[in-house]
Design a protein around this motif. Structure first.
Motif, short mmCIF file in Angstrom:
data_model
loop_
_atom_site.label_atom_id
_atom_site.label_comp_id
_atom_site.label_asym_id
_atom_site.label_seq_id
_atom_site.Cartn_x
_atom_site.Cartn_y
_atom_site.Cartn_z
N ASP A 18 -1.87 -11.83 -4.17
CA ASP A 18 -2.76 -10.76 -3.72
C ASP A 18 -1.96 -9.52 -3.34
OD1 ASP A 18 -4.86 -12.52 -4.12
OD2 ASP A 18 -4.98 -13.11 -2.00
N ILE A 19 -0.84 -9.74 -2.66
CA ILE A 19 0.01 -8.61 -2.26
C ILE A 19 0.60 -7.93 -3.50
CG2 ILE A 19 2.20 -8.02 -1.14
CD1 ILE A 19 1.50 -10.25 0.93
N LEU A 20 1.07 -8.72 -4.45
CA LEU A 20 1.64 -8.15 -5.67
C LEU A 20 0.59 -7.43 -6.49
CD1 LEU A 20 4.04 -11.05 -6.68
CD2 LEU A 20 4.68 -8.75 -5.94
N HIS A 21 -0.65 -7.90 -6.45
CA HIS A 21 -1.72 -7.21 -7.17
C HIS A 21 -1.97 -5.83 -6.57
CE1 HIS A 21 -5.29 -6.63 -9.61
NE2 HIS A 21 -5.97 -6.34 -8.50
N VAL A 47 0.84 -1.20 0.00
CA VAL A 47 0.00 0.00 0.00
C VAL A 47 0.87 1.25 0.00
CG1 VAL A 47 -1.67 1.33 1.36
CG2 VAL A 47 -1.96 -1.14 1.09
N TRP A 48 1.94 1.23 0.79
CA TRP A 48 2.84 2.38 0.86
C TRP A 48 3.50 2.66 -0.49
CZ3 TRP A 48 8.15 3.10 0.30
CH2 TRP A 48 8.66 4.32 0.75
N LEU A 49 3.89 1.61 -1.21
CA LEU A 49 4.48 1.80 -2.54
C LEU A 49 3.52 2.55 -3.45
CD1 LEU A 49 6.17 -1.69 -3.20
CD2 LEU A 49 7.33 0.46 -2.64
N ILE A 50 2.27 2.11 -3.48
CA ILE A 50 1.27 2.76 -4.33
C ILE A 50 1.03 4.20 -3.89
CG2 ILE A 50 -1.17 2.74 -4.95
CD1 ILE A 50 0.49 0.77 -6.52
N ASP A 51 0.89 4.41 -2.57
CA ASP A 51 0.64 5.75 -2.05
C ASP A 51 1.75 6.72 -2.40
OD1 ASP A 51 -1.74 4.88 -0.99
OD2 ASP A 51 -1.01 4.73 1.08
N ASN A 52 2.97 6.21 -2.57
CA ASN A 52 4.12 7.07 -2.86
C ASN A 52 4.55 7.00 -4.32
OD1 ASN A 52 5.33 8.30 -0.16
ND2 ASN A 52 4.46 6.28 0.30
N ASP A 53 3.68 6.46 -5.16
CA ASP A 53 3.90 6.43 -6.61
C ASP A 53 5.20 5.71 -6.97
OD1 ASP A 53 3.08 6.99 -9.21
OD2 ASP A 53 4.30 8.81 -9.33
N ILE A 54 5.52 4.67 -6.22
CA ILE A 54 6.65 3.80 -6.58
C ILE A 54 6.05 2.60 -7.30
CG2 ILE A 54 8.58 2.42 -5.71
CD1 ILE A 54 8.76 4.33 -3.34
N THR A 55 6.07 2.66 -8.61
CA THR A 55 5.28 1.71 -9.41
C THR A 55 6.09 0.55 -9.96
OG1 THR A 55 5.63 3.11 -11.35
CG2 THR A 55 3.63 3.51 -10.06
N ASP A 56 7.39 0.52 -9.71
CA ASP A 56 8.24 -0.58 -10.20
C ASP A 56 8.98 -1.19 -9.02
OD1 ASP A 56 7.91 -0.29 -13.18
OD2 ASP A 56 8.67 1.70 -12.70
N PRO A 98 -1.04 -3.22 -9.67
CA PRO A 98 -2.36 -3.62 -10.18
C PRO A 98 -2.42 -3.74 -11.70
CG PRO A 98 -2.39 -1.33 -9.46
CD PRO A 98 -1.07 -1.90 -9.02
N MET A 99 -1.50 -3.08 -12.39
CA MET A 99 -1.50 -3.13 -13.85
C MET A 99 -0.10 -3.48 -14.36
SD MET A 99 -4.00 0.04 -14.93
CE MET A 99 -3.06 1.25 -13.98
N PRO A 100 0.33 -4.73 -14.15
CA PRO A 100 1.69 -5.10 -14.59
C PRO A 100 1.79 -5.16 -16.10
CG PRO A 100 0.48 -7.04 -13.88
CD PRO A 100 -0.39 -5.86 -13.57
N THR A 101 3.02 -5.09 -16.59
CA THR A 101 3.26 -5.21 -18.02
C THR A 101 2.90 -6.61 -18.48
OG1 THR A 101 5.05 -3.62 -17.88
CG2 THR A 101 4.98 -5.00 -19.84
N ASN A 102 2.16 -6.70 -19.57
CA ASN A 102 1.78 -8.00 -20.12
C ASN A 102 2.71 -8.35 -21.28
OD1 ASN A 102 -0.49 -8.56 -18.48
ND2 ASN A 102 -1.70 -7.09 -19.64
N TRP A 103 3.37 -9.50 -21.16
CA TRP A 103 4.25 -9.97 -22.23
C TRP A 103 3.50 -10.99 -23.08
CZ3 TRP A 103 8.91 -7.70 -22.84
CH2 TRP A 103 9.41 -6.97 -21.77
N PRO A 104 3.66 -10.90 -24.39
CA PRO A 104 2.95 -11.86 -25.25
C PRO A 104 3.44 -13.28 -25.02
CG PRO A 104 4.55 -10.60 -26.53
CD PRO A 104 4.48 -9.96 -25.17
N ARG A 105 2.50 -14.21 -24.89
CA ARG A 105 2.86 -15.59 -24.61
C ARG A 105 3.33 -16.34 -25.86
NH1 ARG A 105 -1.28 -18.23 -20.20
NH2 ARG A 105 -0.96 -16.68 -18.55
N GLN A 106 3.07 -15.78 -27.02
CA GLN A 106 3.40 -16.51 -28.24
C GLN A 106 4.89 -16.81 -28.34
OE1 GLN A 106 1.49 -13.93 -27.85
NE2 GLN A 106 0.02 -13.59 -29.51
#
Length: 304
Positions: free
Chosen positions: A128-131, A89-98, A135-143
């Motif tokens: 759940d914690i990582l979500h 929660v603290w990471l999100i609140d402080n805009d640390i997104t990576d 909440p919006m992780p980078t999606n890599w193509p599975r192909q």
């Protein structure tokens, strides 16, 4: 470099956008810091995180912050689970997104992994914690990645099934991440019915202690065991025996089996499911597994 000094003595590079602060941050499962025992925990943690590295972001010093490691067992109801939830929660609140979460593989002795000991089933509380943190992780193509192994024509197919767990000769602690403790049954892939199925007989075993620590009056040991197939044929399973001197706390990249009646006082381990499902251990190939023992280390290890 300590992140405490980043304000008084900041790192200055000729190209400013090549610097990233990557602190490693862990909770009570890794080390019992005094502030984890504070009566206000976990409400006291944002102040600690700001002191350690949060000021870099909060005071707009201009340098990106990407935590290079954080994690722990995150067992529901534990202090570490509470710590990780608050940190996300603290990471999100402080805009640390990576950030980089430690770790995917289950054989990290003091944190476990995002995967259980079968190297397949995810640990849901960690997801759940990582979500929360991402909440919006980078999606890599599975192909571009082959996620499933295929069998050639004529080979038997694998069918997932459930069966009651065989009794273990050592009681598993409630925090042990093991498919044996999931809902009273084991989920596994039925081994192929090959006519040339054979247990590993010709092989070498090397044991190395990779870590040790104290839990109260008892020593704990993390052992790495390397098994090599020195025979000329593929082995579909093994019976690796270890003298049961202490208490078996955890094992990974293997499957604990019921020891034969004639070998009372021994632990018995077989190949992990993924190895059996993919043909077994080829001649010259190695399998590296791990165990954590509380108390005395095994005095003898052998292939039966």
């Amino acid at each position: 470099m300590s992140h405490f000094a980043s304000e008084q003595a900041p790192v200055r590079l000729p190209i400013r956008n090549k610097l990233v602060y990557a602190p490693h941050v862990y909770g009570p499962d890794v080390y019992a810091q005094p502030y984890f025992s504070d009566c206000t925990f976990p409400s006291n943690m944002p102040y600690i995180w700001r002191q350690h590295f949060g000021h870099i972001k909060q005071d707009r010093l201009g340098t990106p912050v990407c935590p290079g490691e954080w994690g722990g067992w995150a067992r529901p109801g534990s202090q570490d689970h509470e710590w990780q939830q608050a940190y996300a929660v603290w990471l999100i609140d402080n805009d640390i997104t990576d950030s980089f979460y430690w770790c995917l593989n289950p054989n990290s002795g003091d944190t476990g992994g995002v995967l259980m000991d079968d190297w397949h089933t995810p640990v849901q509380p960690k997801l759940d914690i990582l979500h929360t943190a991402h909440p919006m992780p980078t999606n890599w193509p599975r192909q571009s990645v082959q996620l499933q192994s295929s069998f050639a024509a004529g080979q038997c197919q694998q069918h997932a099934q459930q069966a009651p767990c065989p009794p273990a000769d050592v009681q598993q602690p409630p925090h042990a991440h093991s498919i044996r403790a999931t809902g009273g049954c084991c989920t596994f892939q039925a081994p192929c019915n090959r006519s040339n199925e054979a247990r590993l007989v010709f092989g070498t075993v090397q044991v190395r202690e990779v870590d040790s620590w104290e839990e109260g009056p008892s020593p704990c040991h993390q052992l790495e065991v390397k098994v090599t197939n020195t025979g000329s044929a593929e082995a579909s399973n093994m019976m690796l025996m270890m003298s049961a001197a202490g208490q078996l706390q955890q094992c990974w990249n293997c499957e604990q089996q019921q020891a034969p009646v004639s070998t009372a006082g021994w632990w018995c381990f077989g190949f992990p499911d993924w190895l059996r499902s993919n043909g077994g251990l080829a001649p010259g190939a190695e399998l590296v597994l791990g165990i954590i023992v509380k108390g005395a280390k095994p005095a003898e290890v052998r292939l039966q």
